[in-house]
Design an enzyme around this catalytic site. Structure first.
Site, PDB file in Angstrom:
ATOM      1  N   LEU A 401      -8.081 -16.864  -5.853  1.00 11.28           N
ATOM      2  CA  LEU A 401      -7.699 -15.732  -6.374  1.00 11.28           C
ATOM      3  C   LEU A 401      -8.408 -15.261  -7.542  1.00 11.28           C
ATOM      4  O   LEU A 401      -7.705 -15.059  -8.560  1.00 11.28           O
ATOM      5  CB  LEU A 401      -6.287 -15.422  -6.342  1.00 11.28           C
ATOM      6  N   GLU A 403     -10.978 -12.090  -8.195  1.00 10.06           N
ATOM      7  CA  GLU A 403     -11.899 -11.038  -7.459  1.00 10.06           C
ATOM      8  C   GLU A 403     -12.977 -10.812  -8.217  1.00 10.06           C
ATOM      9  O   GLU A 403     -14.289 -10.745  -7.631  1.00 10.06           O
ATOM     10  CB  GLU A 403     -11.320  -9.409  -7.154  1.00 10.06           C
ATOM     11  N   GLN A 425      -8.968  -9.117   0.077  1.00 11.84           N
ATOM     12  CA  GLN A 425      -7.944  -9.374   1.389  1.00 11.84           C
ATOM     13  C   GLN A 425      -7.146  -8.086   1.429  1.00 11.84           C
ATOM     14  O   GLN A 425      -6.924  -7.818   2.803  1.00 11.84           O
ATOM     15  CB  GLN A 425      -7.075 -10.279   0.553  1.00 11.84           C
ATOM     16  N   PHE A 426      -7.223  -7.198   0.617  1.00 17.15           N
ATOM     17  CA  PHE A 426      -6.756  -5.594   0.575  1.00 17.15           C
ATOM     18  C   PHE A 426      -7.650  -5.085  -0.432  1.00 17.15           C
ATOM     19  O   PHE A 426      -7.827  -5.355  -1.316  1.00 17.15           O
ATOM     20  CB  PHE A 426      -5.384  -5.543   0.309  1.00 17.15           C
ATOM     21  N   ASP A 428      -6.872  -2.429  -2.214  1.00 17.07           N
ATOM     22  CA  ASP A 428      -6.259  -2.433  -3.476  1.00 17.07           C
ATOM     23  C   ASP A 428      -6.605  -3.353  -4.525  1.00 17.07           C
ATOM     24  O   ASP A 428      -6.815  -3.094  -5.710  1.00 17.07           O
ATOM     25  CB  ASP A 428      -4.676  -2.337  -3.271  1.00 17.07           C
ATOM     26  N   PHE A 429      -7.137  -4.802  -4.090  1.00 14.02           N
ATOM     27  CA  PHE A 429      -7.124  -5.784  -5.115  1.00 14.02           C
ATOM     28  C   PHE A 429      -8.538  -5.614  -5.609  1.00 14.02           C
ATOM     29  O   PHE A 429      -9.129  -6.465  -6.757  1.00 14.02           O
ATOM     30  CB  PHE A 429      -7.128  -6.972  -4.162  1.00 14.02           C
ATOM     31  N   HIS A 470      -0.825  -2.026  -0.993  1.00 13.55           N
ATOM     32  CA  HIS A 470      -1.491  -2.194  -0.033  1.00 13.55           C
ATOM     33  C   HIS A 470      -1.740  -1.345   0.842  1.00 13.55           C
ATOM     34  O   HIS A 470      -2.163  -1.531   2.150  1.00 13.55           O
ATOM     35  CB  HIS A 470      -0.700  -3.372   0.832  1.00 13.55           C
TER      36      HIS A 470
END
Length: 663
Positions: A401, A403, A425-426, A428-429, A470
């Site tokens: 994890l 990014e 993954q989403f 937003d991240f 999300h």
């Protein structure tokens, strides 16, 4: 940093006299260039200088210990890397003078550039991101079975950045042959290391990542060269990352304008006694390896080379502004591959994305996918389900994890010759990887002509009850950043063809995919390798009374509401936001004389503001009414169904259409 009184010891190294003399020459050259550059700075010929005087042994030792085809990722004070790799002095001087013959054609300064020919990638001002790039290059070597490593420099201050930790962790998990070299020179600008970290030695940090770590005397050229040469040989044989702390000192300011008033004078003087150039020369003289006459002639020869290169650089023309060239150089040329469509079948939006990704993986064997849980699990939306079985775990890679580290590694992999896709993954991240996108990916080709062949997939959008973290659609975070291509499909057909186009493109592409459409929308999709041009809008529905300019889920909201109202509205699906199809927008507005811009993101600061402004500026004479914008409320995206429905603009769309038609 406390000054050490220990003398520099040069005995006990098994190095030929030829190499010992070469090391001296390579130490002397950057020192003499620096001394000249300080005069050039005072004379106004160059505008800024970050001095590496007293630190040359690290750059030179590392560079000469590696193979010429092994990538080096540099920082402010690594002139010895460039001279050690025989980068032409004339071009270096042109770079520092901001001339067109420099590596960045006047677009960036100092060592903020790279040279693929010399396997060097320079820094950006945000410390730390280059470390993950080195990991990406190492991944390329490992996957191709090449016995090569990469090496990245960072400073003691840079080790406090999140990018440092993400890169080390990623390299350790993937067992990548990358050597992380810390130039611990005592200060991050004016902040001493006592305020930078609490551990005894920065090498201690390697233990936490399960990697080997060493701390050596960075002023001892033989210790640096021998250590790096030995480590590199071991890492080529057994790929793994290593952390190497080189203890040194910065005897001049962070950059010359900063000065050194914050450093105790006695500390500077103590470290000057450990000067890597003079101490090494004295050792060679004592051993009879270096003669005074050769030393003097070498110094004269290097100085003459410097003067000749400076004279040549002085004759080079100053950079001239050319708007067309500036805009053209944002992107590498993209040659569309031929489409090879097969029979049409109905696919869900999510399956069309998966199909496009699979076709690209077959077409481009150098393409690697990176993301959280994308391997055996298939991703949280199951888009890569079954990919490990077909393409293997090396090409379909689960990531930690991190990014920023993953995007950086993807860029490094692309620099070495590959293609990379990163799945957020989403969407937003992506905020956690923002710097790598806007300052590395976006600016790379413009700065020094290096393509950044990376696609970032972003599952976005509301309507699924996922709440504030999300459900965002954050395209406006990036539409103001020059150098990015931004794709936003609304149909299964486009979801596949535009993804293939994005993966075929050698430039950075952000690919927005709406989660609410994944399993709710089905449509015809051609089998095989299909391609849609990025930057071309689509007319969803023709009309004469009103143009609705939209994209993503907005296309379906507009289609539904227009049908309910029976309005004679034209709907334009932009499909990509950068580049933008201005001609399609103008043609539609010319036909209808009214424009409604619709998007899902919050209204204030949304991309609709840019669209409305362009229409108002370039289509004013065609309009019979003000341009109307419609977006979501200026709040975060709420979780509860009633609140989310109220947030989204769909329920306000009918009234907006009626109001504009009645104007």
């Amino acid at each position: 940093m406390t000054a050490t009184t220990a003398p520099l010891v040069y005995s006990g190294y098994d190095i030929s006299e030829e190499t010992l003399l070469r090391l001296y020459e390579e130490l002397l050259r950057p020192r003499l260039i620096e001394e000249k550059m300080l005069k050039q700075l005072r004379g106004g010929v160059i505008s800024k200088w970050f001095s590496g005087i007293g630190q040359e042994a690290i750059s030179v030792g590392c560079t000469l210990a590696l193979e010429p085809e092994e990538y080096l990722f540099t920082m402010h004070r690594n002139l010895g890397v460039f001279t050690g790799r025989k980068v032409p002095l004339e071009r270096l001087f042109a770079q520092w003078q901001g001339k067109a013959a420099g590596f960045t054609q006047g677009r960036d300064r100092s060592f903020h550039f790279g040279s693929t020919e010399h396997h060097i990638v320079g820094m950006i001002s945000h410390l730390g991101p280059q470390l993950a790039l080195a990991a990406g290059v190492a991944l390329w070597h490992k996957l191709r079975g090449e016995s090569l490593i990469s090496l990245a420099f960072t400073g003691d201050g840079g080790t406090s950045e999140g990018d440092f930790h993400e890169a080390l962790n990623l390299a350790a998990v993937w067992k990548l042959p990358v050597l992380f070299v810390i130039e611990n020179n005592g200060y991050g600008l004016s902040t001493p290391v006592s305020e930078q970290y609490a551990c005894e030695s920065l090498a201690d940090r390697g233990v936490g990542y399960g990697m080997r770590a060493l701390s050596i005397d960075g002023n001892n050229i033989l210790e640096v060269y021998s250590t790096v040469r030995q480590l590199a040989a071991e890492m080529r044989e057994n790929p793994e990352p290593v952390l190497l702390e080189c203890r040194t000192f910065r005897v001049r300011g962070h950059e010359e304008a900063s000065g050194v008033k914050y450093v105790p004078n006695e500390l500077i003087e103590a470290w000057k006694e450990r000067d890597p150039v003079t101490n090494y020369a004295e050792f060679l003289l004592r051993e009879g390896i270096l003669q005074n006459d050769y030393r003097e002639s070498l110094e004269v020869s290097i100085q003459q080379d410097i003067e000749r290169a400076l004279a040549a650089a002085a004759e080079l023309p100053a950079v001239g502004a050319d708007t067309d060239r500036e805009l053209r150089d944002l992107f590498a040329p993209a040659t569309p591959p031929p489409s090879q469509p097969g029979p049409t079948r109905d696919l869900r939006f999510v399956d069309a994305i998966s199909d496009g990704l699979r076709e690209a993986m077959r077409a481009y064997p150098e393409l690697v996918l990176m993301g959280q849980d994308i391997a055996d699990y298939g991703g949280v939306f199951k888009i890569t389900e079954g990919f490990v079985e077909e393409f293997g775990r090396e090409r379909v890679r689960n990531t930690p994890l991190c990014e920023s580290g993953v995007i950086g590694a993807a860029l490094g992999y692309a620099l070495a010759g590959g293609k990379a896709m990163v799945e957020m993954q989403f969407g937003d991240f992506v905020s956690c990887g923002f710097n790598q996108i806007v300052n590395n990916l976006a600016k790379l080709h413009y700065r020094w002509g290096q393509p950044a062949d990376v696609v970032v997939r972003l599952p976005v959008g509301g309507g699924v009850g996922a709440g504030p973290f999300h459900s965002q659609t954050m395209e406006s975070w990036f539409t103001s950043v020059a150098g990015l291509k931004i794709v936003y499909p609304s149909t299964p057909e486009d979801a596949k063809s535009l993804l293939i186009a994005a993966l075929a493109d050698p430039n950075p592409v952000l690919y927005f995919e709406h989660k609410a459409l994944y399993r709710s929308l089905t449509g015809p999709v051609a089998e095989g390798f299909t391609f849609a041009e990025i930057g071309k809008a689509r007319t969803v529905r023709e009309g004469s009374d009103l143009s609705i300019i939209t994209y993503g889920a907005g296309v379906h909201w507009a289609t539904e509401v227009v049908k309910e109202l029976g309005a004679d509205a034209e709907i334009i699906d932009l499909r990509s936001l950068a580049p933008l199809d201005h001609a399609a927008i103008r043609d539609s507005v010319a036909k209808t004389s009214r424009a409604l811009v619709l998007h899902e993101a919050s209204l204030t600061g949304g991309f609709g503001g840019e669209l409305a402004a362009w229409i108002g500026e370039h289509c004013f004479e065609l309009l019979d009414a003000p341009v109307r914008r419609l977006g979501s409320l200026d709040t975060p995206v709420p979780f509860a169904a009633a609140l989310e429905a109220n947030y989204l603009p769909k329920d306000r769309l009918a009234e907006a259409i009626r109001s504009l038609l009645a104007y």
